[in-house]
Scaffold this motif. Structure first.
Motif, PDB file in Angstrom:
ATOM      1  N   PRO A   1       1.420  -1.096   0.265  1.00 46.68           N
ATOM      2  CA  PRO A   1       0.526   0.399   0.184  1.00 46.68           C
ATOM      3  C   PRO A   1       0.587   1.556  -0.041  1.00 46.68           C
ATOM      4  O   PRO A   1       2.047   1.027   0.576  1.00 46.68           O
ATOM      5  N   PRO A   2       0.360   2.359  -0.657  1.00 38.87           N
ATOM      6  CA  PRO A   2       1.473   3.891  -0.336  1.00 38.87           C
ATOM      7  C   PRO A   2       1.512   4.060   1.123  1.00 38.87           C
ATOM      8  O   PRO A   2       0.861   3.997   1.353  1.00 38.87           O
ATOM      9  N   LEU A   3       2.499   4.637   1.193  1.00 37.50           N
ATOM     10  CA  LEU A   3       3.432   5.073   2.410  1.00 37.50           C
ATOM     11  C   LEU A   3       2.598   6.453   2.400  1.00 37.50           C
ATOM     12  O   LEU A   3       2.083   7.136   1.514  1.00 37.50           O
ATOM     13  N   PRO A   4       2.006   6.209   4.149  1.00 41.98           N
ATOM     14  CA  PRO A   4       1.349   7.334   4.098  1.00 41.98           C
ATOM     15  C   PRO A   4       1.936   9.191   4.173  1.00 41.98           C
ATOM     16  O   PRO A   4       3.085   8.864   4.622  1.00 41.98           O
ATOM     17  N   VAL A   5       1.336  10.224   3.692  1.00 43.66           N
ATOM     18  CA  VAL A   5       2.021  11.032   3.966  1.00 43.66           C
ATOM     19  C   VAL A   5       2.645  12.006   6.147  1.00 43.66           C
ATOM     20  O   VAL A   5       0.767  12.416   5.843  1.00 43.66           O
ATOM     21  N   LEU A   6       3.079  11.897   6.393  1.00 39.32           N
ATOM     22  CA  LEU A   6       3.281  12.668   7.487  1.00 39.32           C
ATOM     23  C   LEU A   6       3.507  14.130   7.035  1.00 39.32           C
ATOM     24  O   LEU A   6       4.281  14.862   6.078  1.00 39.32           O
ATOM     25  N   ASP A   7       2.778  14.926   8.364  1.00 38.81           N
ATOM     26  CA  ASP A   7       2.707  16.146   8.191  1.00 38.81           C
ATOM     27  C   ASP A   7       3.669  16.964   9.566  1.00 38.81           C
ATOM     28  O   ASP A   7       3.460  16.715  10.414  1.00 38.81           O
ATOM     29  N   LYS A   8       4.934  17.072   8.700  1.00 44.75           N
ATOM     30  CA  LYS A   8       6.409  17.304  10.298  1.00 44.75           C
ATOM     31  C   LYS A   8       6.328  18.817  10.410  1.00 44.75           C
ATOM     32  O   LYS A   8       6.569  19.029  11.530  1.00 44.75           O
ATOM     33  N   GLY A   9       5.168  19.565   9.776  1.00 47.87           N
ATOM     34  CA  GLY A   9       4.965  20.985  10.218  1.00 47.87           C
ATOM     35  C   GLY A   9       6.067  21.862   9.624  1.00 47.87           C
ATOM     36  O   GLY A   9       7.015  21.775   9.282  1.00 47.87           O
ATOM     37  N   PRO A  10       6.459  23.298  10.398  1.00 50.71           N
ATOM     38  CA  PRO A  10       7.425  23.787   9.463  1.00 50.71           C
ATOM     39  C   PRO A  10       8.888  23.820  10.654  1.00 50.71           C
ATOM     40  O   PRO A  10       8.273  22.993  11.594  1.00 50.71           O
ATOM     41  N   PRO A  11       9.714  24.011   9.898  1.00 53.07           N
ATOM     42  CA  PRO A  11      11.046  23.123  10.143  1.00 53.07           C
ATOM     43  C   PRO A  11      11.444  24.122  11.724  1.00 53.07           C
ATOM     44  O   PRO A  11      11.015  25.255  11.719  1.00 53.07           O
ATOM     45  N   PRO A  12      11.483  23.733  12.947  1.00 54.33           N
ATOM     46  CA  PRO A  12      11.979  24.545  13.884  1.00 54.33           C
ATOM     47  C   PRO A  12      13.606  25.021  13.884  1.00 54.33           C
ATOM     48  O   PRO A  12      14.012  24.265  12.654  1.00 54.33           O
ATOM     49  N   ASP A  13      13.682  26.133  14.973  1.00 48.41           N
ATOM     50  CA  ASP A  13      15.074  26.616  14.346  1.00 48.41           C
ATOM     51  C   ASP A  13      16.171  26.023  15.019  1.00 48.41           C
ATOM     52  O   ASP A  13      15.705  25.134  16.187  1.00 48.41           O
ATOM     53  N   CYS A  14      16.815  25.700  14.871  1.00 50.79           N
ATOM     54  CA  CYS A  14      18.227  25.178  15.242  1.00 50.79           C
ATOM     55  C   CYS A  14      18.969  26.198  16.105  1.00 50.79           C
ATOM     56  O   CYS A  14      18.754  26.974  16.727  1.00 50.79           O
ATOM     57  N   PRO A  15      18.390  25.427  17.824  1.00 45.22           N
ATOM     58  CA  PRO A  15      19.171  25.790  19.517  1.00 45.22           C
ATOM     59  C   PRO A  15      20.670  26.422  19.148  1.00 45.22           C
ATOM     60  O   PRO A  15      21.219  27.113  20.031  1.00 45.22           O
ATOM     61  N   ILE A  16      21.756  26.487  18.322  1.00 47.83           N
ATOM     62  CA  ILE A  16      23.095  27.071  18.527  1.00 47.83           C
ATOM     63  C   ILE A  16      22.713  27.985  17.434  1.00 47.83           C
ATOM     64  O   ILE A  16      23.479  29.001  18.264  1.00 47.83           O
ATOM     65  N   CYS A  17      22.563  28.186  15.826  1.00 46.76           N
ATOM     66  CA  CYS A  17      22.876  28.789  14.867  1.00 46.76           C
ATOM     67  C   CYS A  17      21.048  29.563  14.916  1.00 46.76           C
ATOM     68  O   CYS A  17      21.782  31.210  14.472  1.00 46.76           O
ATOM     69  N   GLY A  18      20.054  29.498  14.716  1.00 44.11           N
ATOM     70  CA  GLY A  18      18.773  29.327  14.778  1.00 44.11           C
ATOM     71  C   GLY A  18      18.288  29.999  13.689  1.00 44.11           C
ATOM     72  O   GLY A  18      17.437  30.245  13.081  1.00 44.11           O
ATOM     73  N   ASP A  19      19.625  29.035  12.308  1.00 44.99           N
ATOM     74  CA  ASP A  19      18.664  28.604  11.202  1.00 44.99           C
ATOM     75  C   ASP A  19      17.682  27.321  10.908  1.00 44.99           C
ATOM     76  O   ASP A  19      17.741  26.928  12.493  1.00 44.99           O
ATOM     77  N   PRO A  20      16.532  27.745  10.563  1.00 40.47           N
ATOM     78  CA  PRO A  20      15.130  26.945  10.116  1.00 40.47           C
ATOM     79  C   PRO A  20      16.368  25.102   9.826  1.00 40.47           C
ATOM     80  O   PRO A  20      17.197  25.577   9.109  1.00 40.47           O
TER      81      PRO A  20
END
Length: 53
Positions: free
Chosen positions: A11-30
């Motif tokens: 069967p086809p794999l389900p599409v996971l809704d990951k949402g927006p990427p979190p910011d890196c705790p070190i550099c602050g970039d997504p």
């Protein structure tokens, strides 16, 4: 009777809704979604994946 390996479809794999990427705790970039988890490529360099421990 055992079906041949070519006689079935998965069967086809389900599409996971990951949402927006979190910011890196070190550099602050997504962060990027790599190998099933969020990771910052800039801060981790090439040391991503299970082979690095």
């Amino acid at each position: 009777m055992v079906p041949d390996d070519d006689d079935f479809e998965l069967p086809p794999l389900p599409v996971l809704d990951k949402g927006p990427p979190p910011d890196c705790p070190i550099c602050g970039d997504p962060m990027s979604f790599i190998d099933g988890d969020w990771a910052c490529v800039d801060c981790n360099g090439e040391l991503l994946g299970p082979e690095t421990g």
